[in-house]
Design an enzyme around this catalytic site. Structure first.
Site, mmCIF file in Angstrom:
data_model
loop_
_atom_site.group_PDB
_atom_site.id
_atom_site.type_symbol
_atom_site.label_atom_id
_atom_site.label_comp_id
_atom_site.label_asym_id
_atom_site.label_seq_id
_atom_site.Cartn_x
_atom_site.Cartn_y
_atom_site.Cartn_z
ATOM 1 N N HIS A 28 -11.979 39.369 -2.059
ATOM 2 C CA HIS A 28 -12.044 39.811 -0.534
ATOM 3 C C HIS A 28 -10.496 40.315 -0.373
ATOM 4 O O HIS A 28 -10.469 41.469 0.086
ATOM 5 C CB HIS A 28 -12.037 38.648 0.251
ATOM 6 C CG HIS A 28 -13.101 37.891 0.359
ATOM 7 N ND1 HIS A 28 -13.167 36.469 -0.041
ATOM 8 C CD2 HIS A 28 -14.719 38.332 0.505
ATOM 9 C CE1 HIS A 28 -14.747 36.180 0.118
ATOM 10 N NE2 HIS A 28 -15.398 37.262 0.398
ATOM 11 N N MET A 175 -15.844 37.060 -9.056
ATOM 12 C CA MET A 175 -15.317 35.892 -8.046
ATOM 13 C C MET A 175 -16.388 35.869 -7.044
ATOM 14 O O MET A 175 -16.962 36.734 -6.508
ATOM 15 C CB MET A 175 -14.228 36.312 -7.524
ATOM 16 C CG MET A 175 -13.089 36.267 -8.503
ATOM 17 S SD MET A 175 -11.486 36.377 -7.686
ATOM 18 C CE MET A 175 -10.413 36.133 -9.279
HETATM 19 P P1 AMP Z 1 -18.687 37.663 1.444
HETATM 20 O O1 AMP Z 1 -17.678 36.859 2.089
HETATM 21 O O2 AMP Z 1 -19.314 37.119 0.134
HETATM 22 O O3 AMP Z 1 -20.007 37.810 2.286
HETATM 23 O O4 AMP Z 1 -18.161 38.880 0.896
HETATM 24 C C1 AMP Z 1 -17.577 39.865 2.051
HETATM 25 C C2 AMP Z 1 -17.223 41.124 1.098
HETATM 26 O O5 AMP Z 1 -16.329 40.700 0.074
HETATM 27 C C3 AMP Z 1 -18.449 41.834 0.545
HETATM 28 O O6 AMP Z 1 -18.363 43.201 0.778
HETATM 29 C C4 AMP Z 1 -18.472 41.463 -0.755
HETATM 30 O O7 AMP Z 1 -19.061 42.405 -1.826
HETATM 31 C C5 AMP Z 1 -17.118 41.430 -1.090
HETATM 32 N N1 AMP Z 1 -16.778 40.764 -2.319
HETATM 33 C C6 AMP Z 1 -17.229 39.305 -2.613
HETATM 34 N N2 AMP Z 1 -16.944 38.934 -4.021
HETATM 35 C C7 AMP Z 1 -16.318 39.845 -4.500
HETATM 36 C C8 AMP Z 1 -15.668 40.441 -5.771
HETATM 37 N N3 AMP Z 1 -15.669 39.279 -6.614
HETATM 38 N N4 AMP Z 1 -14.935 41.523 -6.131
HETATM 39 C C9 AMP Z 1 -15.103 42.538 -5.093
HETATM 40 N N5 AMP Z 1 -15.695 42.488 -3.719
HETATM 41 C C10 AMP Z 1 -16.220 41.289 -3.494
#
Ligand code: AMP
Length: 282
Positions: A28, A175
Site C-alpha cells: 500500500h 505482501m
Molecule cells: P487492499 O487493501 O488489499 O484492498 O489493497 C488496496 C490496494 O493495494 C489495491 O490496489 C491492491 O492491489 C494494492 N496492493 C495490495 N497488496 C499489494 C502489494 N503487495 N503490492 C502492490 N500493491 C498491493
C-alpha cells in the site's frame, strides 16, 4: 468528502486516490509514495467493504488497524484519509450495484461469485465521492485491475488508472494483509507460489508454448512442496483475460491457493514475442 473534493478541483489541484481496506503494508505504501510524487493532493480511503466478502469469508476477522494506519499515512504525507462507516456507504435500502460481466466470473470470480460486483460497486462509489484525477492500483490484484479498468471505460468515469508492481517480502511472497493469517509453517511453504511463477516464466522463456503444460507444472510444484490447496492456476491473455491455445503476446499467469485460513493470490505478467510461422510461397 465529495464537497471537499469538488472544492479542491475548483482550486485546480490534481487529486490522486489510493483505495484500500486498511491494515497498511509496504505494498500500500508504494502506491501512496507514487501518488504523493504525482499529485497535489493525496487521498487514501480505508474501508473494509462487506459487499466484496462472500457470506462464509473472513469479513469479521479481516484486520482493522485504523490508528496504526493513520500514523503510517501521516508519515507518507497523505492529505486526506477517507474512512467511512459501513452505514455511511450502504445505508438501509441500499439497492444499486455495478456488474462487470464475463471477466468477473473467471479466476477468483469462480470461487468468489459476488466479489467483483462488490469491488466494482465500492470503487464506483468511491470514485464518485473522491473524484480523483488518477486512481492507483496494485498489480497484485490483477483481475481487480482488469475489472476496474473495464468499468472505468464502460461507464465513462473521468479518471486515469495507474497500476504499480507487486511489492514482495525478501523471499518473494507477495505482501498482503492476509499474510498474517499464516502459521509459521505455512508462511515458509507459501514462498512456493512466487517460485512456481518464476519457474514457469523460465520455461516459457526457454520456449514452452503450451499453457496447459505451464499450468500443470505450477500445480505440481505447489502440491509437491507445500500443503497449499489450489483454487486455480491459469495462464491467459493479460489484457482480455481470455484463454490461450498458445503462449504469445502479453500473458498473465495467475493463481490462488489456500494455506489454512489464508487464501493467497499472486501473478506475473510477461510479454512473449514469437516469430509467426511464415507462409512458404514456393
Ligand atoms: P487492499 O487493501 O488489499 O484492498 O489493497 C488496496 C490496494 O493495494 C489495491 O490496489 C491492491 O492491489 C494494492 N496492493 C495490495 N497488496 C499489494 C502489494 N503487495 N503490492 C502492490 N500493491 C498491493
Amino acid at each position: 468528502m465529495q464537497q471537499l473534493a469538488i472544492k479542491l478541483k475548483k482550486k485546480g489541484r490534481t487529486v490522486g486516490f489510493v483505495p484500500t481496506m486498511g491494515a497498511l503494508h509496504t505494498g500500500h505504501i508504494s502506491l501512496l509514495k507514487k501518488c504523493r510524487r504525482e499529485n497535489d493532493i493525496v487521498i487514501l480511503s480505508i474501508f473494509v467493504n462487506p459487499k466484496q466478502f462472500e457470506p462464509q469469508e473472513d469479513l469479521a476477522a479481516y484486520p482493522r488497524r485504523a490508528s496504526q494506519d493513520i500514523l503510517l499515512a501521516k508519515k507518507e504525507n497523505v492529505d486526506i484519509i477517507f474512512h467511512p462507516s459501513v452505514n455511511q456507504m450502504y445505508p438501509s435500502r441500499y439497492l444499486s450495484y455495478i456488474e462487470v460481466e464475463k471477466i468477473s466470473d473467471i479466476l477468483c470470480g469462480k470461487f468468489r461469485p459476488t466479489h467483483f460486483r462488490g469491488v466494482a460497486t465500492v470503487v464506483g462509489k468511491l470514485l464518485n465521492i473522491v473524484q480523483p484525477d488518477t486512481l492507483y492500483l496494485g498489480q497484485k490484484d490483477a483481475q481487480q485491475c482488469a475489472v476496474l479498468q473495464q468499468m472505468i471505460r464502460d461507464l465513462n468515469f473521468p479518471v486515469k488508472v495507474k497500476i504499480l508492481p507487486t511489492v514482495r517480502e525478501k523471499d518473494g511472497l507477495a505482501m498482503s494483509s492476509r499474510n498474517q493469517y499464516l502459521t509459521a509453517q505455512a508462511r515458509v511453504e507459501a514462498t512456493v507460489l512466487y517460485k512456481s511463477l518464476l519457474h514457469a516464466r523460465d520455461r516459457i522463456l526457454e520456449g514452452e508454448q503450451n499453457p496447459l503444460r505451464i499450468v500443470n507444472g505450477i500445480r505440481t510444484m505447489i502440491m509437491e512442496n507445500s500443503s497449499g490447496k489450489i483454487d486455480y492456476v491459469d495462464c491467459i491473455n493479460a489484457e482480455t483475460l481470455e484463454s490461450l491455445n498458445n503462449i504469445h503476446g502479453k500473458v498473465l499467469i495467475a493463481l490462488a491457493v489456500w494455506f489454512g485460513k489464508a487464501r493467497l493470490i499472486d501473478n506475473i505478467v510477461l510479454t512473449v514475442k514469437r516469430r509467426l510461422p511464415t507462409l512458404n510461397k514456393a
